[in-house]
Motif scaffolding. Sequence first.
Motif, PDB file in Angstrom:
ATOM      1  N   GLY A 175       5.135   7.667  -6.547  1.00  0.00           N
ATOM      2  CA  GLY A 175       5.010   6.461  -7.354  1.00  0.00           C
ATOM      3  C   GLY A 175       4.531   5.298  -6.510  1.00  0.00           C
ATOM      4  O   GLY A 175       4.787   4.139  -6.823  1.00  0.00           O
ATOM      5  N   SER A 205       2.332   2.421  -4.858  1.00  0.00           N
ATOM      6  CA  SER A 205       1.478   1.438  -5.506  1.00  0.00           C
ATOM      7  C   SER A 205       0.725   0.632  -4.454  1.00  0.00           C
ATOM      8  O   SER A 205       1.260   0.353  -3.376  1.00  0.00           O
ATOM      9  N   ASN A 215       0.342   9.342  -5.529  1.00  0.00           N
ATOM     10  CA  ASN A 215      -0.061   8.712  -6.778  1.00  0.00           C
ATOM     11  C   ASN A 215      -1.457   9.224  -7.123  1.00  0.00           C
ATOM     12  O   ASN A 215      -2.407   8.946  -6.392  1.00  0.00           O
ATOM     13  N   ARG A 242       9.873   6.735  -9.842  1.00  0.00           N
ATOM     14  CA  ARG A 242       9.342   7.156 -11.135  1.00  0.00           C
ATOM     15  C   ARG A 242      10.489   7.151 -12.140  1.00  0.00           C
ATOM     16  O   ARG A 242      11.660   7.166 -11.771  1.00  0.00           O
TER      17      ARG A 242
END
Length: 139
Positions: free
Chosen positions: A22, A24, A49, A80
């Motif tokens: 997850g 970012s 990801n 997540r």
Amino acid sequence: MTQTDAQLRDILTNAKTIALVGASSNPARPSFQVGNFLAGQGYRVIGVNPGLAGQQLYGETVVGALGDITDLVDIVDIFRAGEAVPAIVEEALSLSGPRTIWLQLGVDSAEGVALAQENGLKVVENRCPKIEMPRLGMV
């Protein structure tokens, strides 16, 4: 359940590589901040990801799925929703070496926790290493 300070310290001290599921690239997102913090503490952080696969994050190339990691992973740190956790744990079980599944703050999955524990993995729930490490005097 692995929750005592001594257990948390042991997990974090003995880990070298963390798969951050997850990940970012948005600096406002907690996963970005935690990944950068962990990389700054000397961990190898591999972002997971599919939307960022092939890009650089935390000094590593992001992979699209846990199964794309061929190196040894010590901790699978999950950012997540809870319903995604069982499948992530299942995929983590196929990796080389993960010893710990780390569920970030607010990530809940009784099924994922049970699956990890049944397969001999330690589980940390509802904690963040960016909070725990300073609290434990590790930074």
